[in-house]
Design a protein around this motif. Structure first.
Motif, PDB file in Angstrom:
ATOM      1  N   PRO A   2     -29.501 -16.975 -44.379  1.00  0.00           N
ATOM      2  CA  PRO A   2     -30.096 -17.944 -45.300  1.00  0.00           C
ATOM      3  C   PRO A   2     -31.377 -17.384 -45.919  1.00  0.00           C
ATOM      4  N   ILE A   3     -31.517 -17.568 -47.216  1.00  0.00           N
ATOM      5  CA  ILE A   3     -32.660 -16.996 -47.915  1.00  0.00           C
ATOM      6  C   ILE A   3     -33.973 -17.532 -47.374  1.00  0.00           C
ATOM      7  N   GLU A   4     -33.962 -18.759 -46.845  1.00  0.00           N
ATOM      8  CA  GLU A   4     -35.175 -19.320 -46.259  1.00  0.00           C
ATOM      9  C   GLU A   4     -35.658 -18.497 -45.064  1.00  0.00           C
ATOM     10  N   LYS A   5     -34.715 -17.947 -44.277  1.00  0.00           N
ATOM     11  CA  LYS A   5     -35.098 -17.124 -43.131  1.00  0.00           C
ATOM     12  C   LYS A   5     -35.694 -15.793 -43.591  1.00  0.00           C
ATOM     13  N   ILE A   6     -35.125 -15.237 -44.650  1.00  0.00           N
ATOM     14  CA  ILE A   6     -35.658 -13.989 -45.188  1.00  0.00           C
ATOM     15  C   ILE A   6     -37.079 -14.202 -45.698  1.00  0.00           C
ATOM     16  N   ILE A   7     -37.283 -15.279 -46.447  1.00  0.00           N
ATOM     17  CA  ILE A   7     -38.616 -15.582 -46.960  1.00  0.00           C
ATOM     18  C   ILE A   7     -39.583 -15.850 -45.811  1.00  0.00           C
ATOM     19  N   GLY A   8     -39.132 -16.586 -44.802  1.00  0.00           N
ATOM     20  CA  GLY A   8     -39.992 -16.893 -43.664  1.00  0.00           C
ATOM     21  C   GLY A   8     -40.464 -15.647 -42.933  1.00  0.00           C
ATOM     22  N   HIS A   9     -39.567 -14.681 -42.739  1.00  0.00           N
ATOM     23  CA  HIS A   9     -39.977 -13.454 -42.051  1.00  0.00           C
ATOM     24  C   HIS A   9     -40.934 -12.641 -42.918  1.00  0.00           C
TER      25      HIS A   9
END
Length: 253
Positions: free
Chosen positions: A183-190
């Motif tokens: 999920p792109i949200e996980k990529i952004i979060g990291h």
């Protein structure tokens, strides 16, 4: 190895330049999966036709980079396998599928590699991770709600290509992917955790992409050439992007 092109992938493959002397790698394609420019597609096609014709005349193997992102496989339910149906959902995906068709019908000694989202220090700013980093640092990031992305580090791509060519793999289509659509949200979060900042979100709608299968790839690779794929692999890709030296300084001389 002859490398056609001067961009991110071409430079990353430079350590293999003295290996695989009967192989030509076509690394001069359209660089942006968001492209809708017919002139760019026509430029790639014209150059590919000339290189393909030369490879056929010289009896050399040609490696072509396609895509295994949603632009190729689409967002319908599918297995994401190379021998299954594809439903290109973007001009870029339709262009890549058309080029694959040209290569297949040519009867030439061709290896098509459908790449996931390849990440490395020297890639262009418009590509996924550099774009997200720039947006986060600016204070606002655009989030495609529901989007998923399969990330793979360019050094792992180079290792994979080296191993496939050493094994003599040809006349195949192979997904080069981690097998995990994150999920792109996980990529952004990291990215935010690593950059030490949190950006405001601007949400836009997006269709969810299914993961591409890497079963064929893993079956073809020796254990020594298999990247450490897993659910958290995307974090190591991001960490290597932020911490590592330029891609072309690694690998074989």
């Amino acid at each position: 190895m002859e490398i056609v092109g001067h961009g991110f992938l071409a430079r990353s493959l430079a350590p293999l330049a003295h290996a695989h002397p009967t192989t030509v790698v076509f690394a001069a394609g359209v660089s942006s999966a968001q492209s809708t420019c017919d002139a760019e597609f026509a430029r790639e096609a014209g150059l590919l036709y000339r290189v393909l014709d030369r490879c056929g005349g010289e009896g050399r193997r040609l490696v072509y980079f396609s895509t295994c992102a949603s632009g190729m496989y689409g967002t319908r339910d599918h297995r994401g396998r190379e021998d299954g149906p594809v439903f290109p959902s973007s001009p870029y995906g339709r262009h890549k599928l058309a080029m694959e068709g040209v290569l297949k019908s040519s009867g030439a000694d061709v290896l098509v590699l459908r790449l996931a989202h390849t990440v490395g220090r020297e890639q262009r700013r418009h590509q996924l991770v550099p774009s997200l980093v720039a947006q986060i640092r600016s204070g606002t990031v655009r989030v495609h709600r529901g989007a998923r992305r399969d990330l793979i580090h360019v050094l792992d791509v180079v290792t994979v290509i080296d191993a496939l060519l050493a094994k003599g793999v040809s006349r195949e289509v192979v997904n080069v992917a981690s097998g995990f659509a994150v999920p792109i949200e996980k990529i952004i979060g990291h990215l935010e955790r690593r950059l030490g900042t949190v950006a405001a979100r601007q949400f836009v709608s997006a269709e969810d992409a299914r993961p591409a299968s890497n079963g064929k790839l893993l079956a073809l690779l020796p254990d020594s050439a298999r990247p450490a794929f897993g659910a958290d692999y995307y974090r190591t890709v991001i960490d290597r992007y932020l911490d590592g030296p330029p891609a072309h300084s690694h690998g074989k001389a």
